[in-house]
Scaffold this active site. Structure first.
Site, PDB file in Angstrom:
ATOM      1  CE1 TYR A 169      -4.162  -1.278  -0.356  1.00 50.22           C
ATOM      2  CE2 TYR A 169      -3.668  -2.625   1.572  1.00 50.22           C
ATOM      3  CZ  TYR A 169      -4.484  -2.318   0.491  1.00 50.22           C
ATOM      4  OH  TYR A 169      -5.614  -3.055   0.256  1.00 50.22           O
ATOM      5  CD  GLU A 215      -0.395 -32.065   9.453  1.00 53.34           C
ATOM      6  OE1 GLU A 215       0.137 -33.193   9.553  1.00 53.34           O
ATOM      7  OE2 GLU A 215      -1.183 -31.760   8.545  1.00 53.34           O
ATOM      8  CG  ASP A 250      -2.946 -35.375   9.713  1.00 50.75           C
ATOM      9  OD1 ASP A 250      -3.159 -35.662  10.916  1.00 50.75           O
ATOM     10  OD2 ASP A 250      -3.611 -34.529   9.067  1.00 50.75           O
TER      11      ASP A 250
END
Lengths: 534, 367
Positions: free
Chosen positions: B98, B196, B248
C-alpha cells in the site's frame, strides 16, 4: 393495338394496387424511392450522352407529410416527341427489355413515371417537367398527370420558356413523404450515390434548407456500357419462345447466330444437332416441343462466356478516390474484379474498404451496397453482399466480429455489383440474390481488400506498440530514477522531495538518452522473455 | 550469519550505487540475484539442508519483459531502506504494497496492481541482499502457538513472557523471532514437540503434557510458516533441544515434517536459518497401525492426487534414506492414510499418555 393498350392499362392499375412492390410501401420509403428513381434517370441520361453529370436535388416541405421533390440535371434533354410519354407512361423507355441489353441503373424503366403516379395518387397534384435539348431555343414546360385507365400522359399545361441551361431536364413532383434520419435518408442515398459516381457533381438541399455539396472527384466518364445481344445461357424459356416468334431471322440457325451473343455457326449447328432440328426451319413455325428441345440443348451446349464490355465498373482508383473525398479516412483499399458470369449474365464486383479517421471505432462497420451504381438501402439482411461480409472471419483481418454478424470497428465497406441484369430478390430492387458465382466473387473481392486492411492494421498496431513502449520506459524511468536517488542518499527520508528530484534528474536523463540511442541504433530493446520466477 | 540493520542499509545503498554507475555509463542497469526455482534448489547432503544453488539471474531495465519488475524491485529496495533508517515499527508485506502503490506519471498503470505483484519481488530482494524479510523490517503474519517451560523477553516491548502460564490459548509465536527481537531466558525444556494439528496441540496442552515431559509444545497449524520454523530452529540450535515432529499419516504430513527439518524449495535461502537437520519424525508410521490396532473405520483411502504427491516425495533427495524409502513403499502398497486426530478413538488421552511417551522413550522415530 387493343392488346398493347390493355396491357398498359393494367400496368398503371397494377401500380396503383401494388405500389409496395415497387418501393412505395410507406411515405418514408416512397420519398426515398422517388429521389432514387429521379437521380438514376438523370445519371443514365447524362452518361448515355457522354456528359459529365451535374445533378441538383431539393426536397421542400409543403405541409405535414407533404414534400416537393425537385431533381434537375444537365443531361441531353428529351426531344419534344417523347418528352410527355417518357414521364407520363409507365414502362416506356429504352431501358425496358427482358434480356441482354446493357448495364443501366433502372433496369426496368418503371421508375420515373411511377414517381409521378405516386405523387398524383397521394396529393392529386400534377408533375412539372422542364426539358431542353441543345438544339432547342427554349425549354418546354409540361404540367402533367398520368391517365390511369390509358397509361397515357394527360398534359394539363404546356408552354415554352427561356432557360439558363443549354440542355437538361428538371422534374418537380409533390408527394406524401416522410424524412427519416436513419441510414435510409435521402441524404445518405445521395452521399452514397456520390461515392460510386465520382464523375458526378451533386448538390442536395434538404427539407431544412441545408445545402450539401458532393463535388466531382473524377473528370473521366465511366467506360460506356455497350449494347449487347443476350447470351443464350441467360435466356429463360418463355423469353426464348417470345424471341423466336418475333425474330426477323428466316431460319432457326440465323435466329441463333444473329439474335444471341457468342453463338457462331459451329455452335448453332451443335445446338440444333443435339435438339434434332433442321437449321433451315422458319423460327415462327417451331412448335412448343421443338422450342423446348432447342432451349434445353442450349443449356447443355458449351458456349463462350458473354462479352463483358457491356459492363461499366466504377474502377478501383476512382472508387478509392471518391471514398476518400466523402469520408475522412486513414486507409483505403479498393479492388475491381475481372468480369465473370452467372447464368449467362456478365457481372463484375468492386469493393473498397476504408478505415480509421472519422469512422466510429466502437460500433458495427458501415456497409454501403450498390448495384449498377445505385445505393441499396433496404433489405440489408437478405442481400448476398451482407451475407458475404458476415461470412468472413474479420478477426483475422484486423476487425472484430462474432461469427455470422457484422464486423465491428472503424471501417466502411463499399461493395458494388455491376451487371446487365442484377438478380434482385424482389421488384423493389433492394437486395442482391445469392447466386453461388456472385457470392464467390463477392467473397474474393472483399477478402482481397481485407488482406490489405489487415496489413495496415498490423503496421499501425506495431507502431502503436512502439510508442506505447517508449511511453512506458519514460514512466518507469522516472520511478527508477527517484528510487535510485533515494538508495544512494543517506537517510533519504530526511531529504526534501525537490532535492531528491534534483538527484534523480540526471539519472532519468541518462536512462532516457540510453533508451533513445537503443531505438536509434535499431537495436530493439530486447524482447527478452520474462524471467521465470515461481 | 545475521545482518544488523546497518548491514542491510549498507547493502541496499550499494545496490543503488551500482545502478547509478551503470546508468551513468549509458549501460543497461541490472540487479542480479540467485534463481529461486526448483532448478536452482538442491539438497546439501553434508548439512542436510535444502539450499539455493549458484545460478543467478539478472533483471535488467532495458528489456521489455523485465522493465516493470526492475522498476518494482528498485522501488521496494528504496522504501525498505527508508523504513530501516527511520527506526519505524515493522510492517507487513501488504502494508508495504500500500505504501508503494501509486499511478505512474503519464501512464495508465500503477506501480503495483496487487499484492501478488509485490510479494515475489520482496522475496527477490531478500535473496539479492542476502538477507531475511524480517531483517528488511517486513514481518509475516504468524499463525502458530506454543507453550512450555521457558521464558523469553520481547525486546521491542521489554515484556517478559512466561510460556508456562499461557492458559489453554498458549503463547502466540511472534512475527519476528530473531534474536534481536526475542531473547530466550530461563528454560527447563528438554525437547521440542512440534505437532501438525492445532486440535492435537490443544489436547496435549490441556493435559499439561509439556509440564510432565518438560518440553516445548508447538504447532504451526498445518504447514509451518516462517516464524514457527525459525523459532523451532533457534530452540534446536541455541538451546540444543532435540526436535520431534508429529504429523498426519499422509504425504502432506511427511512434507510438513521435511520443511521443519530441511527447509523448502521456495524459501531455500531461508533453510540455513530455519532448518533443523536432526529433527525426527514421530509418526504416525506404518507399523503403528498394526501395533495399536487402529480400526479400519479411521482409515481414509488415498486418491490419485495423494498417490501422486507420495511418489513425488519418494523422489525428493531428502527422502532417499533407506528407512524412508521402505516406509513409503509400504504405504504405497497399503493405499490408505490416517489423520492424527483419529487416534482419540482409542481414548482421548491415548496420544499424551501412551503413544507419544513410548515413541519418544524408545526413540521409535524415522529420521
Amino acid at each position: 393495338m387493343a392488346d398493347t393498350n390493355h396491357k398498359q392499362v393494367s400496368v398503371a392499375e397494377f401500380f396503383e394496387k401494388n405500389r409496395h412492390l415497387l418501393g412505395f410501401n410507406n411515405p418514408a420509403k416512397a420519398l426515398l424511392t422517388s429521389v432514387k428513381e429521379a437521380v438514376d434517370n438523370s445519371l443514365d441520361a447524362c452518361e448515355s450522352a457522354k456528359i459529365l453529370p451535374e445533378i441538383f436535388v431539393k426536397i421542400q416541405e409543403m405541409g405535414e407529410n407533404r414534400y416537393k421533390l425537385i431533381v434537375e440535371d444537365n443531361g441531353p434533354g428529351l426531344p419534344k416527341k417523347v418528352l410527355a410519354k417518357a414521364f407520363g407512361s409507365l414502362l416506356f423507355g429504352s431501358k425496358f427489355r427482358s434480356t441482354g441489353g446493357k448495364q443501366g441503373r433502372g433496369q426496368q424503366g418503371i421508375g420515373i413515371s411511377a414517381v409521378i403516379m405516386y405523387g398524383q395518387l397521394t396529393t392529386g397534384k400534377p408533375a412539372i417537367i422542364i426539358s431542353k435539348t441543345a438544339k432547342e431555343k427554349q425549354a418546354r414546360h409540361h404540367k402533367l398527370h398520368i391517365d390511369i385507365k390509358t397509361n397515357e400522359p394527360d398534359i394539363v399545361e404546356s408552354t415554352s420558356k427561356d432557360w439558363t441551361k443549354d440542355h437538361g431536364t428538371r422534374i418537380e413532383v409533390i408527394m406524401e413523404g416522410k424524412i427519416t434520419k436513419a441510414k435510409q435518408s435521402p441524404y445518405e442515398f445521395i452521399k452514397q450515390t456520390a461515392v460510386v459516381n465520382p464523375h458526378a457533381d451533386m448538390e442536395y438541399i434538404d427539407h431544412e434548407g441545408k445545402k450539401h455539396k458532393f463535388p466531382r472527384v473524377s473528370n473521366k466518364l465511366p467506360k460506356a456500357a455497350k449494347e449487347q445481344k443476350p447470351h443464350p445461357h441467360g435466356v429463360e424459356f418463355g423469353i426464348f419462345k417470345r424471341m423466336s416468334k418475333s425474330t426477323s431471322a428466316r431460319s432457326v440457325k440465323s435466329f441463333l447466330t444473329k439474335d444471341f451473343d457468342k453463338v457462331g455457326s459451329g455452335t448453332a449447328n451443335a445446338i440444333l444437332k443435339a435438339a434434332e432440328i433442321d437449321g433451315r426451319t422458319m423460327p415462327k413455325l417451331l412448335d412448343d416441343d421443338q422450342i423446348h428441345s432447342i432451349h434445353k440443348s442450349i443449356a447443355e451446349a458449351k458456349i463462350m462466356n458473354p462479352s463483358t464490355d457491356c459492363l461499366s465498373p466504377i474502377g478501383n482508383e476512382a472508387l478509392a478516390k471518391s471514398l476518400e473525398s466523402e469520408y475522412d479516412l486513414e486507409f483505403v483499399k479498393s479492388v475491381t474484379r475481372r468480369p465473370t458470369v452467372y447464368r449467362g449474365f456478365p457481372f463484375q464486383v468492386e469493393v473498397a474498404i476504408g478505415y480509421g479517421g472519422e469512422l466510429d471505432a466502437e460500433g458495427s462497420v458501415t456497409m454501403n451496397r450498390f448495384a449498377n451504381k445505385v445505393p441499396l438501402l433496404y433489405e440489408e439482411g437478405s442481400c448476398a453482399i451482407t451475407k458475404a461480409i458476415k461470412g468472413i472471419s474479420w478477426r483475422s483481418y484486423g476487425l472484430s466480429n462474432s461469427s455470422g454478424s457484422m464486423p465491428t470497428g472503424p471501417a466502411i465497406i463499399v461493395v458494388h455489383i455491376a451487371s446487365v441484369w442484377v438478380p434482385f430478390t424482389s421488384e423493389s430492387k433492394a437486395a442482391v440474390s445469392n447466386y453461388p458465382n456472385i457470392s464467390k466473387e463477392l467473397k474474393l473481392a472483399i477478402q482481397e481488400c481485407a488482406r490489405s486492411l489487415q496489413q495496415y492494421v498490423k503496421r499501425k498496431q506495431r507502431a502503436g506498440l512502439e510508442e506505447e513502449k517508449r511511453k512506458k520506459f519514460r514512466g518507469y524511468s522516472s520511478e527508477v530514477a527517484i528510487a535510485v536517488a533515494k538508495l544512494i542518499s543517506n537517510e533519504s527520508y530526511k531529504i526534501a522531495k525537490k532535492d531528491i528530484d534534483k538527484t534523480a534528474e540526471p539519472i532519468q536523463e541518462k536512462l532516457l538518452a540510453t533508451a533513445e540511442t537503443m531505438y536509434a541504433s535499431g537495436k530493439e530493446i530486447d524482447e527478452g522473455e520474462e524471467e521465470n520466477d515461481e | 550469519m545475521t545482518n544488523s540493520k546497518k548491514d542491510i542499509i549498507a547493502k541496499l545503498k550499494k545496490i543503488g550505487e551500482q545502478l547509478e554507475k551503470t546508468i551513468k555509463e549509458n549501460d543497461n542497469p541490472e540487479i542480479t540475484m540467485p534463481v529461486r526455482t526448483l532448478t536452482n534448489a538442491y539438497f546439501d547432503e553434508k548439512d542436510k539442508l535444502i539450499r539455493l544453488g549458484d545460478k543467478r539471474q539478472s533483471r535488467t531495465f532495458f528489456n521489455v519483459g523485465q522493465s516493470r519488475k526492475f522498476m518494482q524491485t528498485v522501488l521496494i529496495a528504496a522504501q525498505i531502506k527508508e523504513l530501516l533508517e527511520q527506526d519505524k515499527p515493522s510492517i507487513s508485506t501488504r502494508q508495504l504494497y500500500y505504501i508503494l502503490k501509486h499511478t505512474i506519471e503519464g501512464l495508465k498503470e500503477n506501480t503495483f496492481e496487487d499484492q501478488a505483484e509485490s510479494d515475489p519481488v520482496i522475496e527477490d530482494l531478500e535473496v539479492a541482499a542476502d538477507s531475511l524479510r524480517e531483517e528488511l523490517g517486513l514481518e509475516p503474519t504468524p499463525k502458530g502457538v506454543f507453550c512450555g517451560p521457558i521464558t523469553y523477553k520481547d525486546v521491542r516491548t521489554g515484556d517478559e513472557i512466561n510460556c508456562r502460564k499461557m492458559g489453554t490459548a498458549g503463547a502466540a509465536i511472534p512475527a519476528n523471532v530473531e534474536p534481536t527481537a526475542m531473547e530466550f531466558q530461563k528454560s527447563e525444556a528438554k525437547f521440542v514437540l512440534v505437532v501438525e494439528k492445532f486440535a492435537v496441540w490443544n489436547i496435549l496442552n490441556q493435559m499439561k503434557f509439556w509440564d510432565k515431559h518438560k518440553c516445548i509444545l508447538l504447532t504451526g497449524k498445518g504447514q509451518g510458516e516462517r516464524s514457527a520454523r525459525r523459532l523451532v530452529s533457534r530452540l534446536n540450535k541455541e538451546l540444543k533441544l532435540p526436535v520431534y515432529v508429529f504429523c498426519d499419516f499422509d504425504p502432506y504430513g511427511y512434507y510438513i515434517y521435511s520443511v521443519y527439518k530441511q527447509g523448502s524449495i521456495n524459501l531455500a535461502h531461508f533453510s540455513e536459518r530455519a532448518g533443523c537437520p536432526d529433527a525426527k519424525y514421530i509418526g504416525l508410521k506404518y507399523d503403528d497401525i498394526e501395533k495399536y490396532k487402529i480400526p479400519k473405520t479411521n482409515w481414509i483411502k488415498m486418491n490419485d492426487q495423494d498417490m501422486k504427491r507420495l511418489k513425488e516425495i519418494q523422489n525428493y533427495d531428502w527422502f532417499k534414506k533407506k528407512e524412508w524409502q521402505k516406509e513409503i513403499e509400504k504405504v504405497k502398497k497399503w493405499g490408505w492414510k490416517v489423520e492424527s486426530d483419529s487416534l482419540v478413538s482409542l481414548g482421548i488421552e491415548f496420544m499424551g499418555e501412551k503413544y507419544l511417551p513410548r515413541v519418544i522413550k524408545e526413540a521409535d522415530f524415522l529420521d
